[in-house]
Scaffold this motif. Structure first.
Motif, PDB file in Angstrom:
ATOM      1  N   PHE A 273      -1.777   5.991   9.105  1.00  9.61           N
ATOM      2  CA  PHE A 273      -1.075   6.551   7.960  1.00  9.61           C
ATOM      3  C   PHE A 273      -1.497   7.992   7.721  1.00  9.61           C
ATOM      4  O   PHE A 273      -0.661   8.896   7.530  1.00  9.61           O
ATOM      5  CB  PHE A 273      -1.361   5.727   6.697  1.00  9.61           C
ATOM      6  N   GLY A 274      -2.818   8.241   7.730  1.00  8.61           N
ATOM      7  CA  GLY A 274      -3.309   9.587   7.495  1.00  8.61           C
ATOM      8  C   GLY A 274      -2.872  10.561   8.571  1.00  8.61           C
ATOM      9  O   GLY A 274      -2.474  11.692   8.274  1.00  8.61           O
TER      10      GLY A 274
ATOM     11  N   SER B 147      -4.838  10.582  -1.228  1.00  8.27           N
ATOM     12  CA  SER B 147      -4.124   9.389  -1.687  1.00  8.27           C
ATOM     13  C   SER B 147      -4.543   8.158  -0.890  1.00  8.27           C
ATOM     14  O   SER B 147      -4.703   7.071  -1.446  1.00  8.27           O
ATOM     15  CB  SER B 147      -2.618   9.604  -1.577  1.00  8.27           C
ATOM     16  N   TRP B 148      -4.757   8.318   0.429  1.00  4.76           N
ATOM     17  CA  TRP B 148      -5.192   7.176   1.240  1.00  4.76           C
ATOM     18  C   TRP B 148      -6.649   6.823   0.971  1.00  4.76           C
ATOM     19  O   TRP B 148      -7.022   5.650   0.958  1.00  4.76           O
ATOM     20  CB  TRP B 148      -5.006   7.485   2.727  1.00  4.76           C
TER      21      TRP B 148
ATOM     22  N   SER C  70       1.048  11.171   8.301  1.00  4.43           N
ATOM     23  CA  SER C  70       1.411  11.971   7.129  1.00  4.43           C
ATOM     24  C   SER C  70       0.930  13.411   7.270  1.00  4.43           C
ATOM     25  O   SER C  70       1.653  14.352   6.919  1.00  4.43           O
ATOM     26  CB  SER C  70       0.822  11.341   5.859  1.00  4.43           C
TER      27      SER C  70
ATOM     28  N   THR D  78      -4.235  13.204   2.174  1.00  3.08           N
ATOM     29  CA  THR D  78      -5.433  12.497   2.621  1.00  3.08           C
ATOM     30  C   THR D  78      -6.131  11.800   1.464  1.00  3.08           C
ATOM     31  O   THR D  78      -6.603  10.668   1.600  1.00  3.08           O
ATOM     32  CB  THR D  78      -6.400  13.484   3.295  1.00  3.08           C
TER      33      THR D  78
ATOM     34  N   SER E   6       0.827  -1.205   0.000  1.00  2.00           N
ATOM     35  CA  SER E   6       0.000   0.000   0.000  1.00  2.00           C
ATOM     36  C   SER E   6       0.864   1.260   0.000  1.00  2.00           C
ATOM     37  O   SER E   6       0.549   2.237  -0.700  1.00  2.00           O
ATOM     38  CB  SER E   6      -0.923  -0.004   1.222  1.00  2.00           C
ATOM     39  N   LEU E   7       1.931   1.262   0.778  1.00  4.23           N
ATOM     40  CA  LEU E   7       2.815   2.424   0.803  1.00  4.23           C
ATOM     41  C   LEU E   7       3.463   2.659  -0.556  1.00  4.23           C
ATOM     42  O   LEU E   7       3.622   3.818  -0.985  1.00  4.23           O
ATOM     43  CB  LEU E   7       3.896   2.225   1.871  1.00  4.23           C
TER      44      LEU E   7
ATOM     45  N   LEU F  72      -6.753   4.957  -2.269  1.00  5.53           N
ATOM     46  CA  LEU F  72      -6.079   3.665  -2.184  1.00  5.53           C
ATOM     47  C   LEU F  72      -6.989   2.583  -1.629  1.00  5.53           C
ATOM     48  O   LEU F  72      -6.992   1.444  -2.106  1.00  5.53           O
ATOM     49  CB  LEU F  72      -4.836   3.800  -1.313  1.00  5.53           C
ATOM     50  N   VAL F  73      -7.793   2.912  -0.620  1.00 10.18           N
ATOM     51  CA  VAL F  73      -8.627   1.903   0.020  1.00 10.18           C
ATOM     52  C   VAL F  73      -9.663   1.357  -0.960  1.00 10.18           C
ATOM     53  O   VAL F  73     -10.092   0.208  -0.841  1.00 10.18           O
ATOM     54  CB  VAL F  73      -9.303   2.485   1.279  1.00 10.18           C
TER      55      VAL F  73
ATOM     56  N   ALA G   6       0.684   4.127  -2.895  1.00 11.19           N
ATOM     57  CA  ALA G   6       0.345   5.500  -2.514  1.00 11.19           C
ATOM     58  C   ALA G   6       1.506   6.444  -2.782  1.00 11.19           C
ATOM     59  O   ALA G   6       1.302   7.580  -3.240  1.00 11.19           O
ATOM     60  CB  ALA G   6      -0.054   5.548  -1.043  1.00 11.19           C
TER      61      ALA G   6
ATOM     62  N   TYR H 111      -4.916   2.510   8.179  1.00 11.80           N
ATOM     63  CA  TYR H 111      -5.163   3.649   7.290  1.00 11.80           C
ATOM     64  C   TYR H 111      -5.236   4.951   8.086  1.00 11.80           C
ATOM     65  O   TYR H 111      -4.696   5.988   7.675  1.00 11.80           O
ATOM     66  CB  TYR H 111      -6.470   3.445   6.522  1.00 11.80           C
TER      67      TYR H 111
END
Length: 298
Positions: A274-275, A232-233, A278, A230, A105-106, A236-237, A109, A271
């Motif tokens: 991560f948000g 990008s995450w 970041s 934000t 995932s990283l 991605l999901v 993204a 997730y």
């Protein structure tokens, strides 16, 4: 007791005590008077930042979740207890499933974000510094903004296939739009008097961009950057549930098929982390780069 003397004409004469008090007040040190004024002004500001203030909200939600689970107010099959989610996350990490999904995932993204960041900055500069660029670029970007990005998924699958390329392309689109919009708005909002001053000073094009354009556009750019991170995450999901064999979204999709809400919550927590991390990193960079500004938040 203070005495007051009245003259025959009806005027009032101040006593020596009152005169001494007024004289002392008028001769007070300027620093003391300035300190009182600063104190009065500070009452209107939000005040000092609370230590670890940004995690107070999530900690409160976690505490309420744990209390409701311990009291039996939540169905364990629908919303497992926090300690159950932690146990599941530790087990997935130990088995090696979670680290592999996190790295995948990283990577997705990161690639999409890098492309979107570059495209957003280049297009914003070309559109904000040139009328020709604005005529050619801004309308197309506004049209792209009006079209739901996730609605482009079927078209991009036909164009780019169902592999990794279309996922990275969609993430790049989700990222570049807020970066472009906010940076372009910041460029358009630069006071024209600064442009006239730069022309009077005889600044070159490069010096004008470095000394006027960049400082003026940075506040808007950082707003767009936070929205892009934000986004990008969020993209991605969704994308990782489409023909993916790894990633957090794929893990959550498989957990849905087997009714494993604890695994789904593990993915959502990751997730969220991560948000939060970041966004905190972007805020820290923003405070460092824009330390010359004096705003309400500072």
């Amino acid at each position: 007791m203070t005495a007051v003397t009245t003259t025959p004409t009806g005027t009032t004469t101040k006593t020596s005590a009152e005169t001494a008090t007024e004289t002392a007040a008028s001769t007070a040190p300027p620093a003391v008077e300035e300190e009182h004024q600063v104190r009065r002004r500070r009452r209107l500001s939000p005040g000092k930042r609370l230590p670890a203030g940004r995690i107070a909200g999530p900690l409160l939600v976690l505490a309420l979740w744990a209390a409701a689970s311990a009291a039996g107010q939540l169905d364990p099959g629908a919303i497992p207890a926090p300690w159950t989610v932690v146990e599941t996350g530790v087990r997935l990490w130990t088995e090696g499933t979670l680290p592999n999904d996190v790295l995948t995932s990283l990577r997705r993204a990161g690639a999409g974000f890098a492309i979107g960041l570059t495209a957003g900055i280049v297009l914003a500069l070309a559109s904000g510094l040139s009328r020709i660029g604005e005529a050619l670029i801004d309308g197309s970007v506004q049209l792209n903004r009006a079209v739901p990005t996730l609605g482009l998924i079927p078209l991009f699958i036909l164009w780019l296939g169902i592999g990794e390329t279309f996922k990275i392309a969609i993430i790049a689109i989700v990222v570049y739009i807020p970066i472009y919009l906010n940076t372009h708005a910041a460029l358009s909002g630069i006071d024209h008097r600064f442009v006239e001053l730069a022309e009077v000073q005889g600044l070159s094009r490069f010096a004008f961009v470095r000394q006027v354009v960049v400082p003026g556009a940075l506040p808007g750019f950082f707003v767009g950057l936070r929205l892009g991170v934000t986004g990008s995450w969020l993209g991605l999901v969704v994308l990782e549930q489409i023909n993916a064999t790894s990633g957090l979204g794929y893990m959550m999709f498989q957990a849905q098929n087997y009714g494993r809400t604890d695994v789904i919550l593990v993915g959502l927590v990751v997730y969220g982390l991560f948000g939060l991390v970041s966004d905190t990193a972007v805020r820290a960079i923003e405070r460092r780069v824009l330390s010359w500004r004096r705003t309400l938040s500072s």
